[in-house]
Design a protein around this motif. Sequence first.
Motif, mmCIF file in Angstrom:
data_model
loop_
_atom_site.group_PDB
_atom_site.id
_atom_site.type_symbol
_atom_site.label_atom_id
_atom_site.label_comp_id
_atom_site.label_asym_id
_atom_site.label_seq_id
_atom_site.Cartn_x
_atom_site.Cartn_y
_atom_site.Cartn_z
ATOM 1 N N ASP A 38 0.835 -1.200 0.000
ATOM 2 C CA ASP A 38 0.000 0.000 0.000
ATOM 3 C C ASP A 38 0.868 1.247 0.000
ATOM 4 N N VAL A 39 0.475 2.227 -0.804
ATOM 5 C CA VAL A 39 1.134 3.534 -0.767
ATOM 6 C C VAL A 39 0.751 4.194 0.556
ATOM 7 N N VAL A 40 1.769 4.644 1.314
ATOM 8 C CA VAL A 40 1.487 5.295 2.595
ATOM 9 C C VAL A 40 1.812 6.788 2.556
ATOM 10 N N LYS A 41 2.601 7.232 1.557
ATOM 11 C CA LYS A 41 2.965 8.642 1.491
ATOM 12 C C LYS A 41 3.433 8.964 0.080
ATOM 13 N N THR A 42 3.001 10.104 -0.415
ATOM 14 C CA THR A 42 3.475 10.558 -1.721
ATOM 15 C C THR A 42 4.131 11.912 -1.556
ATOM 16 N N GLY A 43 5.367 12.047 -2.056
ATOM 17 C CA GLY A 43 6.070 13.335 -2.010
ATOM 18 C C GLY A 43 5.986 14.018 -3.359
#
Length: 135
Positions: free
Chosen positions: A84-89
């Motif tokens: 799962d993606v937990v953070k996008t910068g």
Amino acid sequence: MASSLSSTLTLPDNKMPSLRMVPMPADTNSSGDIFGGWIMAQVDIAGSIPATLAARGRVATVAVNSFVFKQPVFVGDVVSFYADVVKTGNTSIMVNVEVYAQRNPRVPEVVKVTEATLTYVALDDFGKPRAVHPE
Ligand SMILES: CC(C)(COP(=O)(O)OP(=O)(O)OC[C@H]1O[C@@H](n2cnc3c(N)ncnc32)[C@H](O)[C@@H]1OP(=O)(O)O)[C@@H](O)C(=O)NCCC(=O)NCCS
């Protein structure tokens, strides 16, 4: 709670694994357990799937932020990788991967074997970082 494979631990509910694999004897270390490098390679592949979808294109792994081998994996386990993606910068995407092994079909058991967090970077055609969500 999810599948009835185990009275103690079950696979995550309402979630599709990114990847499912069955390790073979060729994937073992000198002790006969599955080689950690095999698990790391599959985790990297599993994590890259949601990262590529989030980036809508090519990504590269820039960092393994954390990696914990909680339990050994054995030949013949059905190993499921949930990513799962937990953070996008700006250009980066952090993905959490949880790995479960289903084993012992006679008395089915589910074991959480690995937890990891990796960071991927969205790349342009020249292999340079590009914005994940361009303005
Ligand atoms: C990925 C790569 C293109 C990034 O280039 P770079 O010049 O280091 O890029 P930047 O310094 O601009 O960093 C890009 C992003 O990665 C993040 N990042 C860089 N190093 C990081 C680290 N050690 N941990 C976590 N994030 C990191 C930055 O914070 C930045 O995120 P943001 O834009 O969301 O703020 C370059 O490092 C590379 O080609 N590495 C090899 C990749 C590879 O071969 N991987 C294995 C096979 S896939």
